[in-house]
Design a protein around this motif. Sequence first.
Motif, PDB file in Angstrom:
ATOM      1  N   ASP A  33       0.818  -1.213   0.000  1.00  0.00           N
ATOM      2  CA  ASP A  33       0.000   0.000   0.000  1.00  0.00           C
ATOM      3  C   ASP A  33       0.855   1.268   0.000  1.00  0.00           C
ATOM      4  N   GLN A  34       1.942   1.262   0.780  1.00  0.00           N
ATOM      5  CA  GLN A  34       2.716   2.487   0.982  1.00  0.00           C
ATOM      6  C   GLN A  34       3.842   2.699  -0.027  1.00  0.00           C
ATOM      7  N   VAL A  35       4.462   1.633  -0.514  1.00  0.00           N
ATOM      8  CA  VAL A  35       5.583   1.805  -1.451  1.00  0.00           C
ATOM      9  C   VAL A  35       5.437   0.998  -2.733  1.00  0.00           C
ATOM     10  N   GLY A  36       4.443   0.130  -2.812  1.00  0.00           N
ATOM     11  CA  GLY A  36       4.217  -0.670  -4.006  1.00  0.00           C
ATOM     12  C   GLY A  36       5.111  -1.900  -4.050  1.00  0.00           C
ATOM     13  N   ASN A  37       5.108  -2.560  -5.185  1.00  0.00           N
ATOM     14  CA  ASN A  37       5.934  -3.746  -5.378  1.00  0.00           C
ATOM     15  C   ASN A  37       7.313  -3.292  -5.826  1.00  0.00           C
TER      16      ASN A  37
END
Length: 81
Positions: A33-37
Amino acid sequence: MVAHTGGPAILNDLAKHLDLDDGVLHHSWDSLDQVGNLGGASVIDVLDRTYTTPPAPGQTGLLIGFGPGFSGSAAKVTWVA
């Protein structure tokens, strides 16, 4: 559990097929949610988040990574204080 973020489908399937309790993958979901993959670095971000609320010393778990073309690896780990 320290699991590569992969994506929502991977995290949902992982929880379903390993019969995980709600919240076990919360660090993975937060990272996604906060930094992605972040690719291979995702599991390192999740491990860093695990240090903020560590398991009890001696507790065992899994460290799981996923790769392209669907590949995966896992290691049984024991938390040491």
